[in-house]
Design a protein around this motif. Structure first.
Motif, PDB file in Angstrom:
ATOM      1  N   UNK A 155       0.822  -1.216   0.000  1.00  0.00           N
ATOM      2  CA  UNK A 155       0.000   0.000   0.000  1.00  0.00           C
ATOM      3  C   UNK A 155       0.853   1.263   0.000  1.00  0.00           C
ATOM      4  N   UNK A 156       2.173   1.090  -0.013  1.00  0.00           N
ATOM      5  CA  UNK A 156       3.056   2.250  -0.011  1.00  0.00           C
ATOM      6  C   UNK A 156       3.374   2.767   1.374  1.00  0.00           C
ATOM      7  N   UNK A 157       2.921   2.083   2.427  1.00  0.00           N
ATOM      8  CA  UNK A 157       3.206   2.495   3.804  1.00  0.00           C
ATOM      9  C   UNK A 157       4.516   1.846   4.253  1.00  0.00           C
ATOM     10  N   UNK A 158       5.560   2.133   3.515  1.00  0.00           N
ATOM     11  CA  UNK A 158       6.814   1.421   3.727  1.00  0.00           C
ATOM     12  C   UNK A 158       7.543   1.855   4.998  1.00  0.00           C
ATOM     13  N   UNK A 159       7.149   2.980   5.588  1.00  0.00           N
ATOM     14  CA  UNK A 159       7.808   3.433   6.822  1.00  0.00           C
ATOM     15  C   UNK A 159       7.540   2.462   7.965  1.00  0.00           C
ATOM     16  N   UNK A 160       6.394   1.777   7.943  1.00  0.00           N
ATOM     17  CA  UNK A 160       6.114   0.785   8.988  1.00  0.00           C
ATOM     18  C   UNK A 160       7.113  -0.367   8.892  1.00  0.00           C
ATOM     19  N   UNK A 161       7.343  -0.831   7.670  1.00  0.00           N
ATOM     20  CA  UNK A 161       8.304  -1.909   7.449  1.00  0.00           C
ATOM     21  C   UNK A 161       9.698  -1.476   7.881  1.00  0.00           C
ATOM     22  N   UNK A 162      10.057  -0.236   7.570  1.00  0.00           N
ATOM     23  CA  UNK A 162      11.377   0.281   7.951  1.00  0.00           C
ATOM     24  C   UNK A 162      11.555   0.247   9.470  1.00  0.00           C
ATOM     25  N   UNK A 163      10.562   0.726  10.204  1.00  0.00           N
ATOM     26  CA  UNK A 163      10.694   0.792  11.662  1.00  0.00           C
ATOM     27  C   UNK A 163      10.808  -0.599  12.262  1.00  0.00           C
ATOM     28  N   UNK A 164       9.899  -1.492  11.875  1.00  0.00           N
ATOM     29  CA  UNK A 164       9.890  -2.838  12.455  1.00  0.00           C
ATOM     30  C   UNK A 164      11.179  -3.582  12.108  1.00  0.00           C
ATOM     31  N   UNK A 165      11.561  -3.561  10.837  1.00  0.00           N
ATOM     32  CA  UNK A 165      12.778  -4.283  10.438  1.00  0.00           C
ATOM     33  C   UNK A 165      14.018  -3.714  11.109  1.00  0.00           C
ATOM     34  N   UNK A 166      14.091  -2.397  11.230  1.00  0.00           N
ATOM     35  CA  UNK A 166      15.269  -1.779  11.843  1.00  0.00           C
ATOM     36  C   UNK A 166      15.374  -2.112  13.330  1.00  0.00           C
ATOM     37  N   UNK A 167      14.235  -2.101  14.010  1.00  0.00           N
ATOM     38  CA  UNK A 167      14.247  -2.421  15.449  1.00  0.00           C
ATOM     39  C   UNK A 167      14.775  -3.827  15.682  1.00  0.00           C
ATOM     40  N   UNK A 168      14.300  -4.774  14.895  1.00  0.00           N
ATOM     41  CA  UNK A 168      14.711  -6.156  15.149  1.00  0.00           C
ATOM     42  C   UNK A 168      16.070  -6.482  14.550  1.00  0.00           C
TER      43      UNK A 168
END
Length: 506
Positions: free
Chosen positions: A183-196
């Protein structure tokens, strides 16, 4: 050849010459502001690049830590990790392809189909989990067949077996993250992936070298110094925690109401479409990784220095191509969204914009690899007193410097391959991708074996071969994109809106 010949489910649509741009505001035709231009691509791609870099930095630092534990552990982790990825990449490609369905449903105005699409990827993960664990039974024999030393085989087997326990989490998180990325909400993926990824690095440090605490005068071991096994378990724990986080976020009340995120049953027609288009994409990923894995294993037969230098250099190569993978993912998302909107010209423009930005990045990395190789190698050889004699480590470093020049030579064509194949996937042109990858991966494995076993090529000859292979793949997918068959392809069913547009056009 018909434009539908490569996809039974492809749906021809009416081309919108105006690219569907009717916003009521002055049209911006600049490279930056136009649809499919720099702003749109970077808005989608930047979080994905950060997400890709988080994984890249994690694996890079992980191997750097292991190299300071022992050079053999670093090389074994690279080989074990590559083969683990080879095992999971077919279902991973399938589960990741859910993102194309999400993008096209989003573009066509069918948000209620997004949640069910994601869950089909999760059900695919459940179905293949036994297959993802089965290689543990045969891993040692497989590494022995490669002709590596017993010490190396033991390290490779340990790392590979542990990673297999994280395979289901890797697949499920790929499908679940598509809920936002498509959906283009890639900032959510960035935050979650970066945290883990950050958690993984912390666990790496504790689990590789050990962590103790003194409580009441008594020393307690919180994490044993487990070396390569610790690095493996750190990755597994981080993957499972990431999967649980994505699941929790997706099942929020708002997502249930707006996107059908709570509709988690098996939708047989939808699952069939996911398998029809996603399976070739997964096989393509598998073939590329198998060809690459065969190259690594065969080069490992030349000698220990060549094996470690190649493993180290490919680890460095992640710093150049993984950010471009982020731009490729953005191209795939935007192609899917704009085709869902019936705007194929904007989809093409977004692809070219992604490639232009990727080329700019690759040019910088190529210059850095040529003129400042020591900056990248410093972290691998910074600790004194580690296992391995100084002459051996110096030979590995000097060989790696030369191999980095090969990376610099093929970087631009590597970017072409990544971006164009991603765009074709975003349209649904997965059968051609499968065919091309089958031929090229087989050629790589065969030619590398002949180079080493028949013609006696050294490590530099083998690297020249893989450079030509990457250049050929980039050229093939560029030509396929230019032919334009992808413009009439869709992975989703026709909607009443599309039918009405077709009728009005007639």
């Amino acid at each position: 050849m018909s434009e539908l010949a490569l996809s039974a489910d492809a749906t021809p649509v009416i081309e919108n010459d105006s690219a569907g741009e009717s916003t009521g505001s002055p049209r911006d035709d600049s490279w930056w502001g136009r649809p499919g231009g720099g702003r749109e691509v970077l808005t989608i791609a930047t979080p994905l690049v950060v997400s890709s870099l988080s994984w890249t930095v994690m694996t890079f630092v992980d191997r750097m830590m292991l190299n300071n534990w022992s050079g053999g552990a670093m090389a074994a982790a690279f080989v074990g990790g590559v083969l683990w990825f080879a095992v999971i990449c077919l279902p991973l490609g399938l589960c990741s392809y859910v993102g194309t369905f999400v993008a096209q449903y989003h573009g066509s105005g069918q948000p209620e189909r997004i949640g069910p699409s994601v869950w089909q990827g999760v059900w695919a993960t459940v179905a293949v989990t036994p297959l993802m664990l089965a290689p543990i039974l045969f891993s040692q024999a497989g590494f022995q067949a490669a002709g590596h030393t017993p010490e190396t085989v033991a390290l490779e087997t340990t790392y590979f077996d542990i990673l297999c326990w994280g395979s289901p989490a890797m697949l499920a998180s790929a499908a679940l993250s598509s809920f936002w990325s498509g959906r283009g909400k890639t900032w959510v993926v960035m935050i979650v992936d970066s945290v883990f990824a950050g958690l993984n690095l912390l666990l790496d440090w504790w689990w590789i070298f050990g962590l103790t605490a003194t409580i009441g005068g008594e020393t307690i071991t919180l994490f044993p110094a487990a070396g390569i096994a610790g690095a493996g378990w750190a990755t597994v724990v981080s993957l499972w925690l990431k999967t649980f986080t994505y699941t929790f976020l997706m099942l929020s009340p708002r997502n249930r109401a707006e996107f059908g995120a709570g509709v988690c049953g098996i939708d047989r027609p939808l699952l069939r479409r996911v398998l029809t288009f996603g399976f070739p994409a997964g096989v393509q990923m598998l073939l590329d990784v198998l060809g690459f894995s065969a190259f690594i294993l065969i080069v490992g037969r030349i000698g220990a220095v060549e094996h470690e230098a190649s493993s180290l250099t490919f680890s460095l190569n992640h710093l150049s191509f993984m950010p471009v993978v982020g731009f490729g993912m953005a191209a795939s998302i935007l192609v899917g969204q704009h085709l869902g909107e019936n705007r194929d010209r904007v989809a093409a423009r977004a692809t070219w914009t992604s490639l232009q930005i990727s080329w700019a990045y690759m040019a910088l990395m190529s210059m850095a690899f040529i003129f400042a190789p020591g900056v990248f190698l410093a972290g691998f050889f910074q600790t004194e007193g580690v296992s391995g004699d100084a002459a051996h480590r110096a030979a590995v470093a000097s060989t790696a410097v030369v191999l980095m020049r090969f990376i610099a030579a093929y970087n631009m064509l590597d970017a072409m391959m990544i971006v164009f194949v991603s765009a074709l996937k975003g349209a649904g042109d997965t059968r051609f991708i499968l065919f091309a990858s089958l031929v090229m991966a087989s050629l790589l494995a065969l030619l590398t074996w002949m180079a080493v076993e028949v013609f006696g090529f050294g490590v530099y000859g083998c690297w020249a071969l893989i450079s030509l292979w990457i250049a050929s793949l980039g050229t093939i997918f560029f030509i396929r994109f230019q032919l334009g068959y992808w413009r009439s392809m869709r992975v989703i069913e026709r909607t009443p809106i599309v039918e009405a547009e077709a009728l009005s056009a007639e």
